[in-house]
Design a protein around this motif. Structure first.
Motif, PDB file in Angstrom:
ATOM      1  N   VAL A 100      30.131  55.636  69.694  1.00  0.00           N
ATOM      2  CA  VAL A 100      31.077  56.712  69.394  1.00  0.00           C
ATOM      3  C   VAL A 100      31.250  56.943  67.897  1.00  0.00           C
ATOM      4  O   VAL A 100      31.990  57.841  67.492  1.00  0.00           O
ATOM      5  CB  VAL A 100      32.448  56.428  70.037  1.00  0.00           C
ATOM      6  N   THR A 101      30.574  56.152  67.067  1.00  0.00           N
ATOM      7  CA  THR A 101      30.629  56.404  65.627  1.00  0.00           C
ATOM      8  C   THR A 101      29.544  57.375  65.188  1.00  0.00           C
ATOM      9  O   THR A 101      29.501  57.746  64.008  1.00  0.00           O
ATOM     10  CB  THR A 101      30.492  55.098  64.833  1.00  0.00           C
ATOM     11  N   THR A 102      28.661  57.786  66.100  1.00  0.00           N
ATOM     12  CA  THR A 102      27.610  58.738  65.772  1.00  0.00           C
ATOM     13  C   THR A 102      27.751  59.966  66.659  1.00  0.00           C
ATOM     14  O   THR A 102      28.367  59.903  67.730  1.00  0.00           O
ATOM     15  CB  THR A 102      26.218  58.121  65.977  1.00  0.00           C
ATOM     16  N   VAL A 103      27.186  61.082  66.208  1.00  0.00           N
ATOM     17  CA  VAL A 103      27.233  62.307  67.006  1.00  0.00           C
ATOM     18  C   VAL A 103      26.009  62.435  67.903  1.00  0.00           C
ATOM     19  O   VAL A 103      25.902  63.401  68.664  1.00  0.00           O
ATOM     20  CB  VAL A 103      27.350  63.559  66.103  1.00  0.00           C
ATOM     21  N   ASN A 104      25.090  61.485  67.828  1.00  0.00           N
ATOM     22  CA  ASN A 104      23.899  61.548  68.685  1.00  0.00           C
ATOM     23  C   ASN A 104      24.244  61.231  70.126  1.00  0.00           C
ATOM     24  O   ASN A 104      25.139  60.436  70.406  1.00  0.00           O
ATOM     25  CB  ASN A 104      22.829  60.585  68.182  1.00  0.00           C
ATOM     26  N   GLY A 105      23.505  61.860  71.061  1.00  0.00           N
ATOM     27  CA  GLY A 105      23.729  61.624  72.475  1.00  0.00           C
ATOM     28  C   GLY A 105      25.101  62.076  72.917  1.00  0.00           C
ATOM     29  O   GLY A 105      25.728  61.442  73.773  1.00  0.00           O
ATOM     30  N   ALA A 106      25.566  63.199  72.347  1.00  0.00           N
ATOM     31  CA  ALA A 106      26.936  63.635  72.582  1.00  0.00           C
ATOM     32  C   ALA A 106      27.010  65.154  72.647  1.00  0.00           C
ATOM     33  O   ALA A 106      26.079  65.868  72.275  1.00  0.00           O
ATOM     34  CB  ALA A 106      27.853  63.116  71.476  1.00  0.00           C
ATOM     35  N   VAL A 107      28.147  65.627  73.108  1.00  0.00           N
ATOM     36  CA  VAL A 107      28.500  67.041  73.009  1.00  0.00           C
ATOM     37  C   VAL A 107      29.695  67.132  72.068  1.00  0.00           C
ATOM     38  O   VAL A 107      30.697  66.424  72.252  1.00  0.00           O
ATOM     39  CB  VAL A 107      28.846  67.647  74.381  1.00  0.00           C
TER      40      VAL A 107
END
Length: 454
Positions: free
Chosen positions: A231-238
């Motif tokens: 959750v500290t990265t925006v990868n694999g997210a919307v």
């Protein structure tokens, strides 16, 4: 029909090829990869703020009572495109198309009037008709991908774009916006998020304004499963953003160290987003050699990628778990689903259905949803998704159209007049239809779906 028979040079509106990288060199990023530079020509010139009036959750839509049509046809709108990725309409009806080599085309009336290039995008070489090799031969799925138009266009003449570039420390992705009314649109690039991890595959990325005027961005895991659970990265997210790239105050809270722009996590390579009439967001997502998914987004939801064993992306992984459940999970079948739209337009038989492009499947995938407990139409002729371990609110049935007729279908969108448009992606060198040679002479194409009798 308009054929793109002009020269590339005639379309370029001020490229700023040398100066752009210099402009960006003044930028810095914080620990979350958010742009904090002072050179922001778009945000200096325009007020990007918008209202966020909620969509009524009581907005009703009728579940179709019959299966979708078995036979439709297409007619060309634009031909000769170079690996188009995103097709989107501005509020005034203007059409913008992104091409992965780095161009944004502006289609108004009956012709393409303007375009510009982003200077830093990774190199792409679209396959010529009858040619071999190309983008996939070079091992990349990146480039200029999702685009979106500001809700107050043309008063705020701003277009957003997400693209892949080569940085000193590896492949990266960037979300920027541009003033398309400027003499030199590329020179107005204002970076909103920079330094997003990228790779040859799994960059995402769809960019779209939703019904409440938030800016949504889907981002892949950059070929590292663990990124999707971080959750500290925006990868694999919307992501859900304000138009200036900042996080809305009511975004879900994933914890003190989490990126505040996250809306959902645990995604592998989401490449499509659309909304039900009540404002519920849906995303399409590429699975690992099958197990492609359609997911209903729940604020703060974790969709399991990066935690669930890839071989258990189905009943085993979701049963008795806390992960959000898919509306569709294709199992061993591959759709390779990119752009999608929940279609409410004028084409008889497709209204109130989710229409999804198909890359490897080389077809349109038409999904009918119904609340659990209601009757699904066409279950005798389609593939049903109603297992207990799947979405707890809706069941679904899928049918197919144009299988191995158009090649790879990258995007699907609804035009302001209610028609349905699809864009092919045959010049990326990956189309394989037995007995056919792709790309064909007119590829790539933007097509309008019409009744077979037209």
């Amino acid at each position: 029909m308009s054929q793109r028979s002009f020269s590339r040079r005639s379309l370029l509106a001020g490229l700023c090829l040398g100066s752009l990288s210099g402009c960006l060199s003044q930028a810095t990023t914080n620990s979350l990869g958010q742009y904090v530079g002072a050179n922001s020509p778009v945000t200096d010139e325009y007020d990007l703020s918008v209202g966020h009036a909620p969509v009524s959750t009581a907005t009703a839509w009728e579940v179709p009572t019959t299966a979708p049509p078995t036979s439709l046809s297409v007619e060309p709108v634009v031909e000769g495109l170079e690996i188009p990725w995103d097709v989107t309409f501005a509020p005034n009806g203007d059409l913008f198309v992104s091409e992965r080599p780095g161009r944004i085309l502006h289609y108004r009336g009956s012709q393409l009037e303007t375009a510009f290039e982003t200077a830093d995008v990774v190199e792409a070489s679209p396959v010529a008709p009858g040619g071999e090799g190309g983008w996939w031969a070079a091992g990349s799925e990146g480039g200029l991908m999702g685009i979106a138009v500001h809700p107050n266009y043309p008063d705020v003449p701003v277009v957003y774009a997400f693209y892949t570039y080569d940085a000193e420390d590896g492949t990266r992705n960037r979300l920027s916006c541009f003033d398309v009314s400027a003499d030199d649109p590329a020179a107005t690039e204002t970076v909103l998020i920079d330094g997003i991890l990228g790779a040859n595959v799994h960059n995402g990325s769809r960019v779209a304004f939703g019904p409440e005027n938030y800016l949504w961005v889907t981002i892949g895991d950059a070929a590292e499963e663990s990124n999707a659970a971080d959750v500290t990265t925006v990868n694999g997210a919307v992501l859900r953003l304000e138009p200036d790239g900042s996080a809305p105050s009511d975004n879900p809270d994933f914890g003190p160290d989490a990126d505040p722009r996250l809306y959902t996590v645990g995604h592998r390579n989401p490449q499509g987003i659309t909304w039900l009439p009540d404002g519920t967001p849906l995303v399409t997502e590429h699975g690992p050699g099958g197990a492609d998914e359609v997911n209903r987004l729940v604020a703060g939801g974790d969709y399991g990628w990066g935690t669930i064993d890839p071989t258990e992306r189905g009943e085993v992984g979701y049963t008795d778990s806390t992960f959000e459940r898919p509306l569709v999970n294709t199992g061993k079948t591959t759709w390779a689903p990119p752009g999608c739209v929940f279609y409410t337009g004028s084409l008889t038989g497709l209204q109130n259905r989710l229409v999804i492009g198909g890359l490897r499947s080389q077809r349109l995938n038409v999904v009918t949803l119904a609340p659990r407990g209601e009757t699904l139409p066409g279950t005798d002729s389609g593939t049903v998704f109603d297992a207990p371990w799947m979405d707890d609110e809706y069941v679904a049935v899928a049918h197919t159209l144009f299988e191995d007729e158009l090649g790879r279908i990258r995007d699907v969108t609804q035009a302001p007049d209610g028609s349905l448009l699809v864009a092919t992606s045959n010049r990326d060198g990956r189309t394989e239809i037995e007995g056919e040679s792709y790309p064909i002479q007119s590829d790539d194409r933007l097509l309008r779906v019409v009744p077979a009798s037209e």
